[in-house]
Scaffold this motif. Structure first.
Motif, PDB file in Angstrom:
ATOM      1  N   UNK A  21       0.860  -1.201  -0.106  1.00 47.85           N
ATOM      2  CA  UNK A  21      -0.057  -0.050   0.033  1.00 47.85           C
ATOM      3  C   UNK A  21       0.795   1.088   0.090  1.00 47.85           C
ATOM      4  N   UNK A  22       2.041   1.085   0.778  1.00 43.07           N
ATOM      5  CA  UNK A  22       2.919   2.278   0.719  1.00 43.07           C
ATOM      6  C   UNK A  22       3.403   2.760  -0.762  1.00 43.07           C
ATOM      7  N   UNK A  23       3.723   1.625  -1.447  1.00 42.80           N
ATOM      8  CA  UNK A  23       4.046   1.811  -3.029  1.00 42.80           C
ATOM      9  C   UNK A  23       3.050   2.258  -3.762  1.00 42.80           C
ATOM     10  N   UNK A  24       1.889   2.117  -3.628  1.00 42.75           N
ATOM     11  CA  UNK A  24       0.637   2.579  -4.186  1.00 42.75           C
ATOM     12  C   UNK A  24       0.386   3.980  -3.763  1.00 42.75           C
ATOM     13  N   UNK A  25       0.759   4.371  -2.708  1.00 42.81           N
ATOM     14  CA  UNK A  25       0.454   5.729  -2.282  1.00 42.81           C
ATOM     15  C   UNK A  25       1.524   6.676  -2.754  1.00 42.81           C
ATOM     16  N   UNK A  26       2.883   6.186  -2.736  1.00 39.80           N
ATOM     17  CA  UNK A  26       4.101   6.845  -3.164  1.00 39.80           C
ATOM     18  C   UNK A  26       3.863   7.028  -4.663  1.00 39.80           C
ATOM     19  N   UNK A  61     -11.252   8.747   3.316  1.00 41.21           N
ATOM     20  CA  UNK A  61     -10.140   7.729   4.104  1.00 41.21           C
ATOM     21  C   UNK A  61      -8.665   8.052   3.337  1.00 41.21           C
ATOM     22  N   UNK A  62      -7.864   7.838   4.192  1.00 40.05           N
ATOM     23  CA  UNK A  62      -6.312   8.043   3.588  1.00 40.05           C
ATOM     24  C   UNK A  62      -5.341   7.064   4.395  1.00 40.05           C
ATOM     25  N   UNK A  63      -4.148   7.075   4.247  1.00 37.48           N
ATOM     26  CA  UNK A  63      -3.302   6.229   4.908  1.00 37.48           C
ATOM     27  C   UNK A  63      -3.214   6.316   6.452  1.00 37.48           C
ATOM     28  N   UNK A  64      -3.426   7.489   6.986  1.00 33.23           N
ATOM     29  CA  UNK A  64      -3.417   7.508   8.217  1.00 33.23           C
ATOM     30  C   UNK A  64      -4.727   6.805   9.046  1.00 33.23           C
ATOM     31  N   UNK A  65      -5.609   6.490   8.226  1.00 32.25           N
ATOM     32  CA  UNK A  65      -6.764   5.750   8.719  1.00 32.25           C
ATOM     33  C   UNK A  65      -6.340   4.347   9.343  1.00 32.25           C
ATOM     34  N   UNK A  66      -5.144   3.697   8.893  1.00 25.64           N
ATOM     35  CA  UNK A  66      -4.611   2.285   9.323  1.00 25.64           C
ATOM     36  C   UNK A  66      -4.407   2.425  10.717  1.00 25.64           C
ATOM     37  N   UNK A  67      -3.644   3.531  11.223  1.00 23.82           N
ATOM     38  CA  UNK A  67      -3.255   3.779  12.270  1.00 23.82           C
ATOM     39  C   UNK A  67      -4.451   3.895  13.400  1.00 23.82           C
ATOM     40  N   UNK A  97       6.239   1.757  12.853  1.00 26.76           N
ATOM     41  CA  UNK A  97       6.586   1.516  11.446  1.00 26.76           C
ATOM     42  C   UNK A  97       5.416   2.400  10.470  1.00 26.76           C
ATOM     43  N   UNK A  98       4.195   2.545  11.111  1.00 26.07           N
ATOM     44  CA  UNK A  98       3.118   3.110  10.402  1.00 26.07           C
ATOM     45  C   UNK A  98       3.416   4.623  10.342  1.00 26.07           C
ATOM     46  N   UNK A  99       3.902   5.140  11.418  1.00 23.68           N
ATOM     47  CA  UNK A  99       4.523   6.618  11.522  1.00 23.68           C
ATOM     48  C   UNK A  99       5.498   6.990  10.337  1.00 23.68           C
ATOM     49  N   UNK A 100       6.407   5.899  10.285  1.00 21.87           N
ATOM     50  CA  UNK A 100       7.333   6.069   9.342  1.00 21.87           C
ATOM     51  C   UNK A 100       6.809   5.892   7.708  1.00 21.87           C
ATOM     52  N   UNK A 127       3.602   6.899   6.993  1.00 22.23           N
ATOM     53  CA  UNK A 127       3.206   8.190   6.816  1.00 22.23           C
ATOM     54  C   UNK A 127       4.008   9.308   6.384  1.00 22.23           C
ATOM     55  N   UNK A 128       5.106   9.372   7.005  1.00 19.51           N
ATOM     56  CA  UNK A 128       6.343  10.367   6.816  1.00 19.51           C
ATOM     57  C   UNK A 128       6.827  10.407   5.536  1.00 19.51           C
ATOM     58  N   UNK A 129       6.943   9.142   4.862  1.00 18.30           N
ATOM     59  CA  UNK A 129       7.334   8.958   3.546  1.00 18.30           C
ATOM     60  C   UNK A 129       6.367   8.946   2.275  1.00 18.30           C
ATOM     61  N   UNK A 130       5.160   8.720   2.588  1.00 16.56           N
ATOM     62  CA  UNK A 130       4.057   8.851   1.801  1.00 16.56           C
ATOM     63  C   UNK A 130       3.772  10.417   1.436  1.00 16.56           C
TER      64      UNK A 130
END
Length: 377
Positions: free
Chosen positions: A315-320, A341-347, A361-364, A366-369
């Motif tokens: 999913x991170x690859x999809x966001x980036x 909804x967005x990536x932050x929704x996972x956390x 790891x989720x916060x990391x 989120x910072x990269x995306x």
């Protein structure tokens, strides 16, 4: 129309035209500013002398300030054109004016098909503003009709009406033969047969008028304009976070309705850009269907740590990648991109996404995306 008070909008327009007159700007209105015109909308197309472009930019800013309007967009929309969007100030602000100001009619790819001096020739003052003479209107409508591949019947009817009232011998003396060909084709509804050929001929004619030196200068200017659009996209991205039933869909629907006039388009995305398919579809032995929403998101069993990690990275690859290949191109085109909804929704709710991964790891991730311009929680 779109909740806009037309009399108030027209009053502002007349004040703006008076401002142009006061400062000696040579202009003529290309849009049909009649409520009976099917194209009567927020956009007002204006042709102005190239030498007045810097002055007009200053006048628009001063006009916005003097009339308590917010200059929302000041966009370099073409090689020789700028687009301005002015809205009312305040939380209930509405779009009041969209001014597209150009020097003649054309673009970098088509060159100077019609120059401002040709459009302003014998311009008519109706007591409120300067508009095109019937001869120039016929040339403008026909060229626009062909270049935009526009087959709307009411425009062809207007071209036929003008053609019937004009001395075509005088028209032939005033404009190039290819423009006369465009008039004949548009009036006879021959765009399906002759449109492609006429577009090429008009582009060759427009580029030839510019000459090599001006073409090179326009090319450099166009590169700068496109680079600026990439660095500073004129669209916007917004994400909404919140549990089911919190009102996200209601707000998204309201934004879609109220902000559509500001942007060239609206793109709705559920949770992620979806450049990559749902992971379940990649299972060759039992591919799952692509689903936008899950009606029972918590009636699931979380994946194990390894699968959760793999899904998170996917999913991170999809966001980036999706930001650069899906979201950013739309923002460059002045679209509004809305995420439900967005990536932050996972956390906030890992079970919904069948995740079991460390919060650090989720916060990391989120910072990269890349993030939307605005996030509402």
């Amino acid at each position: 129309m779109n909740g806009i008070s037309l009399p108030q909008r027209d009053q502002l327009l007349l004040r703006f035209f008076a401002c142009l007159e006061e400062h000696g700007v040579s202009y003529c209105v290309l849009s049909g500013l009649s409520a009976q015109n099917p194209e009567y909308d927020l956009d007002v197309d204006i042709s102005a002398a190239p030498a007045d472009s810097a002055l007009i930019a200053r006048l628009v800013r001063a006009f916005a300030r003097d009339n308590d309007l917010l200059l929302l967009f000041d966009i370099w929309s073409g090689t020789c054109s700028r687009a301005y969007t002015l809205v009312q100030r305040g939380s209930a602000g509405r779009v009041m004016l969209k001014l597209d100001i150009m020097a003649g009619y054309g673009s970098f790819s088509t060159g100077e098909v019609l120059r401002h001096a040709e459009l302003a020739r014998n311009r008519v003052n109706n007591g409120m503003f300067w508009s095109l003479s019937p001869q120039s209107e016929l040339a403008y409508l026909a060229v626009r009709h062909v270049l935009k591949n526009d087959n709307r019947s009411y425009r062809a009817e207007r071209i036929r009406e003008l053609q019937g009232t004009q001395d075509m011998g005088a028209f032939k003396s005033a404009f190039a033969p290819v423009i006369l060909d465009a008039v004949k084709a548009a009036a006879a509804d021959q765009l399906p047969q002759k449109g492609t050929t006429l577009r090429r001929q008009l582009a060759r004619y427009g580029r030839a008028r510019m000459g090599l030196r001006r073409r090179l200068a326009a090319g450099a200017q166009e590169i700068r304009r496109r680079a600026q659009r990439i660095r500073q996209p004129v669209g916007c991205s917004i994400a909404f976070l919140g549990p089911d039933g919190s009102g996200k869909s209601t707000l998204i629907s309201a934004l879609h309705k109220n902000l559509s006039p500001v942007f060239h388009g609206v793109t709705l995305l559920y949770w992620r850009p979806r450049l990559l398919p749902t992971p379940g579809r990649l299972k060759f032995w039992n591919p799952a269907p692509e689903k936008q929403e899950n009606p029972n998101p918590h009636d699931v069993v979380p994946h194990g740590r390894a699968v959760s990690l793999a899904r998170l990275l996917y999913f991170a690859c999809d966001y980036i990648l999706g930001h650069f290949l899906v979201v950013l191109p739309r923002m460059i085109r002045k679209d509004l991109v809305i995420f439900d909804r967005f990536l932050n929704d996972i956390r906030l709710d890992q079970l919904r996404y069948r995740m079991a991964v460390p919060a650090r790891l989720l916060r990391l991730i989120e910072r990269l995306a890349p993030k939307p311009d605005i996030i509402f929680a």
